[in-house]
Design a protein around this motif. Structure first.
Motif, PDB file in Angstrom:
ATOM      1  N   GLU A  91      -1.035  47.810  79.681  1.00  0.00           N
ATOM      2  CA  GLU A  91      -2.104  46.841  79.395  1.00  0.00           C
ATOM      3  C   GLU A  91      -1.746  46.000  78.173  1.00  0.00           C
ATOM      4  O   GLU A  91      -1.967  44.779  78.139  1.00  0.00           O
ATOM      5  CB  GLU A  91      -3.424  47.570  79.169  1.00  0.00           C
ATOM      6  N   THR A  92      -1.186  46.666  77.168  1.00  0.00           N
ATOM      7  CA  THR A  92      -0.768  45.946  75.959  1.00  0.00           C
ATOM      8  C   THR A  92       0.330  44.937  76.281  1.00  0.00           C
ATOM      9  O   THR A  92       0.308  43.785  75.802  1.00  0.00           O
ATOM     10  CB  THR A  92      -0.268  46.948  74.903  1.00  0.00           C
ATOM     11  N   LEU A  93       1.287  45.338  77.088  1.00  0.00           N
ATOM     12  CA  LEU A  93       2.378  44.437  77.464  1.00  0.00           C
ATOM     13  C   LEU A  93       1.860  43.243  78.246  1.00  0.00           C
ATOM     14  O   LEU A  93       2.335  42.098  78.057  1.00  0.00           O
ATOM     15  CB  LEU A  93       3.424  45.194  78.287  1.00  0.00           C
ATOM     16  N   ASP A  94       0.907  43.478  79.135  1.00  0.00           N
ATOM     17  CA  ASP A  94       0.329  42.367  79.904  1.00  0.00           C
ATOM     18  C   ASP A  94      -0.320  41.356  78.975  1.00  0.00           C
ATOM     19  O   ASP A  94      -0.220  40.132  79.182  1.00  0.00           O
ATOM     20  CB  ASP A  94      -0.702  42.904  80.899  1.00  0.00           C
ATOM     21  N   THR A  95      -1.014  41.864  77.942  1.00  0.00           N
ATOM     22  CA  THR A  95      -1.652  40.964  76.975  1.00  0.00           C
ATOM     23  C   THR A  95      -0.608  40.195  76.175  1.00  0.00           C
ATOM     24  O   THR A  95      -0.725  38.977  75.963  1.00  0.00           O
ATOM     25  CB  THR A  95      -2.562  41.761  76.024  1.00  0.00           C
ATOM     26  N   LEU A  96       0.420  40.895  75.712  1.00  0.00           N
ATOM     27  CA  LEU A  96       1.473  40.236  74.936  1.00  0.00           C
ATOM     28  C   LEU A  96       2.182  39.158  75.743  1.00  0.00           C
ATOM     29  O   LEU A  96       2.570  38.108  75.217  1.00  0.00           O
ATOM     30  CB  LEU A  96       2.494  41.274  74.458  1.00  0.00           C
ATOM     31  N   GLU A  97       2.342  39.408  77.030  1.00  0.00           N
ATOM     32  CA  GLU A  97       3.100  38.476  77.869  1.00  0.00           C
ATOM     33  C   GLU A  97       2.384  37.150  78.060  1.00  0.00           C
ATOM     34  O   GLU A  97       2.988  36.157  78.476  1.00  0.00           O
ATOM     35  CB  GLU A  97       3.383  39.125  79.222  1.00  0.00           C
ATOM     36  N   THR A  98       1.095  37.113  77.749  1.00  0.00           N
ATOM     37  CA  THR A  98       0.361  35.847  77.882  1.00  0.00           C
ATOM     38  C   THR A  98       0.726  34.872  76.770  1.00  0.00           C
ATOM     39  O   THR A  98       0.433  33.676  76.876  1.00  0.00           O
ATOM     40  CB  THR A  98      -1.152  36.107  77.849  1.00  0.00           C
ATOM     41  N   GLU A  99       1.328  35.371  75.719  1.00  0.00           N
ATOM     42  CA  GLU A  99       1.741  34.502  74.613  1.00  0.00           C
ATOM     43  C   GLU A  99       3.067  33.827  74.960  1.00  0.00           C
ATOM     44  O   GLU A  99       4.003  34.472  75.448  1.00  0.00           O
ATOM     45  CB  GLU A  99       1.901  35.304  73.322  1.00  0.00           C
ATOM     46  N   SER A 100       3.150  32.539  74.705  1.00  0.00           N
ATOM     47  CA  SER A 100       4.344  31.768  75.078  1.00  0.00           C
ATOM     48  C   SER A 100       5.580  32.208  74.302  1.00  0.00           C
ATOM     49  O   SER A 100       6.712  32.019  74.760  1.00  0.00           O
ATOM     50  CB  SER A 100       4.090  30.279  74.834  1.00  0.00           C
ATOM     51  N   TRP A 101       5.384  32.789  73.167  1.00  0.00           N
ATOM     52  CA  TRP A 101       6.520  33.179  72.325  1.00  0.00           C
ATOM     53  C   TRP A 101       6.942  34.633  72.534  1.00  0.00           C
ATOM     54  O   TRP A 101       7.798  35.149  71.815  1.00  0.00           O
ATOM     55  CB  TRP A 101       6.179  32.945  70.840  1.00  0.00           C
ATOM     56  N   THR A 102       6.320  35.307  73.513  1.00  0.00           N
ATOM     57  CA  THR A 102       6.651  36.704  73.782  1.00  0.00           C
ATOM     58  C   THR A 102       7.222  36.844  75.182  1.00  0.00           C
ATOM     59  O   THR A 102       6.675  36.302  76.146  1.00  0.00           O
ATOM     60  CB  THR A 102       5.404  37.602  73.665  1.00  0.00           C
ATOM     61  N   THR A 103       8.325  37.564  75.277  1.00  0.00           N
ATOM     62  CA  THR A 103       8.934  37.918  76.567  1.00  0.00           C
ATOM     63  C   THR A 103       8.863  39.428  76.718  1.00  0.00           C
ATOM     64  O   THR A 103       9.218  40.169  75.789  1.00  0.00           O
ATOM     65  CB  THR A 103      10.405  37.457  76.629  1.00  0.00           C
ATOM     66  N   VAL A 104       8.415  39.897  77.870  1.00  0.00           N
ATOM     67  CA  VAL A 104       8.288  41.329  78.119  1.00  0.00           C
ATOM     68  C   VAL A 104       9.234  41.728  79.250  1.00  0.00           C
ATOM     69  O   VAL A 104       9.253  41.085  80.310  1.00  0.00           O
ATOM     70  CB  VAL A 104       6.844  41.707  78.488  1.00  0.00           C
ATOM     71  N   ILE A 105      10.021  42.768  78.999  1.00  0.00           N
ATOM     72  CA  ILE A 105      10.909  43.321  80.026  1.00  0.00           C
ATOM     73  C   ILE A 105      10.619  44.824  80.086  1.00  0.00           C
ATOM     74  O   ILE A 105      11.009  45.580  79.192  1.00  0.00           O
ATOM     75  CB  ILE A 105      12.392  43.073  79.683  1.00  0.00           C
ATOM     76  N   ALA A 106       9.909  45.235  81.122  1.00  0.00           N
ATOM     77  CA  ALA A 106       9.520  46.645  81.252  1.00  0.00           C
ATOM     78  C   ALA A 106      10.348  47.307  82.351  1.00  0.00           C
ATOM     79  O   ALA A 106      10.747  46.672  83.334  1.00  0.00           O
ATOM     80  CB  ALA A 106       8.030  46.755  81.568  1.00  0.00           C
ATOM     81  N   SER A 107      10.599  48.602  82.172  1.00  0.00           N
ATOM     82  CA  SER A 107      11.371  49.370  83.144  1.00  0.00           C
ATOM     83  C   SER A 107      10.669  50.695  83.408  1.00  0.00           C
ATOM     84  O   SER A 107      10.227  51.375  82.470  1.00  0.00           O
ATOM     85  CB  SER A 107      12.780  49.626  82.631  1.00  0.00           C
ATOM     86  N   ASP A 108      10.580  51.041  84.684  1.00  0.00           N
ATOM     87  CA  ASP A 108       9.976  52.334  85.035  1.00  0.00           C
ATOM     88  C   ASP A 108      10.955  53.480  84.826  1.00  0.00           C
ATOM     89  O   ASP A 108      10.559  54.648  84.898  1.00  0.00           O
ATOM     90  CB  ASP A 108       9.515  52.307  86.498  1.00  0.00           C
ATOM     91  N   THR A 109      12.203  53.169  84.608  1.00  0.00           N
ATOM     92  CA  THR A 109      13.210  54.196  84.345  1.00  0.00           C
ATOM     93  C   THR A 109      13.606  54.156  82.874  1.00  0.00           C
ATOM     94  O   THR A 109      13.326  53.193  82.165  1.00  0.00           O
ATOM     95  CB  THR A 109      14.458  53.980  85.206  1.00  0.00           C
ATOM     96  N   ARG A 110      14.260  55.213  82.430  1.00  0.00           N
ATOM     97  CA  ARG A 110      14.687  55.306  81.029  1.00  0.00           C
ATOM     98  C   ARG A 110      16.061  54.660  80.885  1.00  0.00           C
ATOM     99  O   ARG A 110      17.083  55.234  81.255  1.00  0.00           O
ATOM    100  CB  ARG A 110      14.743  56.781  80.600  1.00  0.00           C
ATOM    101  N   ARG A 111      16.080  53.459  80.372  1.00  0.00           N
ATOM    102  CA  ARG A 111      17.352  52.768  80.158  1.00  0.00           C
ATOM    103  C   ARG A 111      18.083  53.278  78.934  1.00  0.00           C
ATOM    104  O   ARG A 111      19.301  53.140  78.826  1.00  0.00           O
ATOM    105  CB  ARG A 111      17.109  51.260  79.990  1.00  0.00           C
ATOM    106  N   GLY A 112      17.355  53.851  77.999  1.00  0.00           N
ATOM    107  CA  GLY A 112      17.914  54.206  76.712  1.00  0.00           C
ATOM    108  C   GLY A 112      17.799  53.044  75.748  1.00  0.00           C
ATOM    109  O   GLY A 112      17.628  51.880  76.141  1.00  0.00           O
ATOM    110  N   LYS A 113      17.893  53.342  74.451  1.00  0.00           N
ATOM    111  CA  LYS A 113      17.763  52.275  73.455  1.00  0.00           C
ATOM    112  C   LYS A 113      18.780  51.179  73.696  1.00  0.00           C
ATOM    113  O   LYS A 113      18.462  49.987  73.680  1.00  0.00           O
ATOM    114  CB  LYS A 113      17.930  52.850  72.042  1.00  0.00           C
ATOM    115  N   GLY A 114      20.027  51.577  73.922  1.00  0.00           N
ATOM    116  CA  GLY A 114      21.074  50.584  74.128  1.00  0.00           C
ATOM    117  C   GLY A 114      20.863  49.775  75.388  1.00  0.00           C
ATOM    118  O   GLY A 114      21.063  48.549  75.388  1.00  0.00           O
ATOM    119  N   GLY A 115      20.463  50.440  76.474  1.00  0.00           N
ATOM    120  CA  GLY A 115      20.210  49.717  77.719  1.00  0.00           C
ATOM    121  C   GLY A 115      19.101  48.701  77.571  1.00  0.00           C
ATOM    122  O   GLY A 115      19.187  47.570  78.077  1.00  0.00           O
ATOM    123  N   ALA A 116      18.034  49.086  76.862  1.00  0.00           N
ATOM    124  CA  ALA A 116      16.923  48.155  76.638  1.00  0.00           C
ATOM    125  C   ALA A 116      17.371  46.979  75.783  1.00  0.00           C
ATOM    126  O   ALA A 116      17.019  45.820  76.045  1.00  0.00           O
ATOM    127  CB  ALA A 116      15.765  48.890  75.973  1.00  0.00           C
TER     128      ALA A 116
END
Length: 641
Positions: free
Chosen positions: A63-88
């Motif tokens: 829900e927080t990510l959906d709200t953040l994504e409405t801002e033009s200066w925010t890009t959200v990239i979510a993953s249902d799997t664990r990419r790891g810090k480096g992968g993210a």
């Protein structure tokens, strides 16, 4: 702390326009309120884009990510799997479009103001990469448990060895760099876990970027997501993976299996003397070729990093002169480095001032060739046989003469050798019964003036090169004073620092002659000063008392199209004009003879111009690129033999 490199294509200037900022925030299990607060603070502080990369977000976080994504200066990239810090971070940095990009941990431990300092370093041109450090001041980790402090210290020590980057903190979650830097290294990145930070440092360092480490305030959150049980073993194991990747074909070696990997053992700047300048020019020439991969193995230096990446070649500073441990370190590197061949660019005093260290160093070529079956090419720059007999008898004792000849014989036991003069080849063949010896000329260097003759209006006489008792400066000064009686505005420029074997010789000469009218001591001439120094010289005097090999100063004179007057000692004509070019000669040790030659050339500018023109034309007949081409052919012959 700054790690300075010299690869021209990746140096950046401070920008005169505002640069856009992007920052990536990797999120995993942080409270939504913490993430929102950080994102808002980043936007308020001037970031143009915030990229939030969340792994396995909870319902609240979604829900927080959906709200953040409405801002033009925010890009959200979510993953249902664990990419790891480096992968993210890889996904986020690939998506970021700012001029300056970077990342910061989502736990709020690093204040936004501290991240701003890192971005400012990059924006102002202070470095291509800026990394935060919790360890420069040494007191940020006091809140950590002794176990974590011990693990951090051990990891830092190993990471330094793997990356060769002299940093205090590899794992701090705050870094900033030009977008071009990420574009250069993105495809090379493979660590998707916590080792991403260390691999990034290794990659940017390997690619020749300047890294500046900046101390930052850090508020230890106390609940690190790095598990000593599950994550720490993999982080240490990752150092092995990073080392193998950096040293493997994709990092430092050509993907073409037919391209030999060669270790060039030579002095290299910032070391001065002992063929350092020649070694650098030869390495540059190799670096312009695509049929050979060269790694320079040079002396350690307090003013340069252990590993440095130049355009086309790598420098690894691994050994010391006058050191048993230094010789062993060099041998260890040669055996561990998986090199197809080794080239030694040496003279007889190369490995030390003491005979025992010289001898041990000169054992390496036959040892590698005969015992370890590694092809060895040795380039020899001096021979005792070309030193004047009187000088040998006076300065070199019988034991040293025998030792020098034994060392020469030993060096010739490698697979092949090169000398810089046809006469030297004949000497080696006749006196040492060596068969696989080749004459490969010294080669001239390419400089900015294109080797065009230049005669300044004022008569400016120059002596160039390292100063030692082998250069008769006393005769030059006395001759110059005679010249000034008829040419009162003449100048004598003595350019060069003390020879490494005579540390204070320049200072001694300057104290004696520095206050003489028209006499100037310039000291060591850096690369960026060479053009101005040479282009303002009417001619160069080579006042050698003896000669042991082809003169590098004469090759420089040809490169710059400069007239030469040389002392007429045994071997000097072989060392100079017989390599191509022209020179006038005076009676060694005779100030009047030198003064006469100087006055004659000053009065006859056409003759002076002809000498300069002859050297300029000779410069293009055999350049250092030609030298490198011939040596590369010899190396490949030995590799395929």
């Amino acid at each position: 702390m700054s790690l300075q490199d010299t690869q021209p294509e990746v140096q950046f200037e401070a920008s005169s326009v505002e640069l856009s900022r992007s920052v990536v925030v990797p999120v995993y299990a942080e409270p939504p309120s913490t993430v929102v607060s950080l994102v808002d603070d980043l936007h308020s502080a001037g970031w143009h884009e915030v990229v939030v990369c969340a792994d396995r977000p909870s319902l609240d976080m979604r829900e927080t990510l959906d709200t953040l994504e409405t801002e033009s200066w925010t890009t959200v990239i979510a993953s249902d799997t664990r990419r790891g810090k480096g992968g993210a971070l890889i996904d986020g940095l690939d998506a970021a479009d700012g001029d300056v990009v970077g990342y910061v941990d989502a736990d709020g431990a690093i204040p936004v103001a501290e991240l701003d300092r890192l971005y400012t370093v990059v924006e102002n041109g202070g470095a291509s990469v800026a990394v935060g450090s919790r360890d420069l001041d040494g007191d940020c980790r006091t809140s950590q448990t002794p176990v974590r402090q011990c693990l951090a210290k051990g990891y830092r020590s190993l990471a330094r060895r793997v990356t060769n980057a002299p940093l205090e903190d590899f794992q701090c979650g705050a870094k900033a760099f030009r977008s071009e830097v990420w574009e250069r290294v993105a495809d090379q990145m493979s660590e998707t876990g916590f080792a991403f930070d260390t691999e990034l440092i290794a990659r940017v360092h390997h690619n020749g970027y300047e890294v500046e480490e900046t101390s930052i305030d850090w508020d230890d959150p106390g609940d690190s997501s790095v598990s000593p049980v599950s994550d720490v073993p993999d982080m240490f194991w990752s150092l092995y993976r990073i080392r193998e990747s950096i040293r493997g074909p994709t990092a430092t070696r050509s993907s073409d299996d037919d391209t030999p990997s060669v270790a060039l053992v030579t002095s290299h700047p910032p070391t001065r003397g002992h063929l350092a300048e020649y070694g650098e020019e030869l390495a540059r020439a190799y670096g312009r070729r695509d049929d050979i991969d060269v790694t320079v193995l040079a002396q350690r230096s307090d003013t340069a990093p252990p590993v440095e990446f130049r355009r086309g070649y790598e420098v690894r500073r691994v050994w010391d002169r006058d050191s048993f441990d230094g010789a062993r370190a060099l041998l260890d590197e040669l055996l561990a480095g998986d090199y197809d061949a080794v080239q030694f660019n040496i003279h007889m005093t190369y490995f030390g001032d003491e005979n025992v260290h010289r001898f041990i160093g000169l054992v390496l070529p036959p040892l590698l060739s005969r015992v370890y079956d590694i092809p060895v090419l040795t380039t020899m720059h001096d021979l005792i046989e070309v030193v004047e007999e009187d000088a040998v008898d006076e300065d070199i004792g019988l034991v040293e003469q025998v030792g020098a000849r034994a060392a020469t014989q030993m060096v010739l036991m490698g697979d092949a050798s090169t000398v810089t003069s046809e006469e030297y080849k004949d000497i080696v063949a006749d006196r040492y019964y060596a068969s696989n010896v080749h004459h490969v000329p010294h080669g001239t260097f390419a400089y900015a003036d294109g080797g065009l003759p230049n005669l300044p209006e004022r008569f400016r006489v120059m002596v160039f090169g390292h100063l030692s008792p082998t250069k008769d400066i006393e005769t030059v000064v006395e001759a110059f004073e005679e010249v000034r009686t008829s040419i009162p505005d003449a100048e004598l420029v003595i350019a060069g620092g003390s020879h490494p074997g005579f540390p204070n010789h320049k200072e001694t000469l300057e104290a004696k002659f520095g206050d003489r009218p028209g006499v100037e001591f310039l000291g060591y001439v850096e690369d960026d000063e060479m053009d101005a120094v040479w282009e303002n010289a009417s001619l160069v005097v080579m006042p050698y008392r003896t000669c042991t090999g082809v003169s590098g100063v004469f090759q420089l004179a040809k490169s710059y199209g400069t007239a030469v007057i040389s002392a007429d000692v045994d071997g000097m004509r072989t060392s100079t004009v017989e390599t191509g070019g022209s020179a006038e000669f005076y009676t060694a040790g005779d100030p009047s003879s030198l003064a006469d030659e100087l006055r004659t050339l000053h009065a006859d500018r056409e003759r002076l111009q002809r000498l300069a023109q002859a050297n300029s034309e000779a410069a293009s007949s055999y350049t250092i690129s030609d030298t490198a081409a011939r040596m590369a052919d010899l190396i490949k012959e030995q590799v395929t033999a």
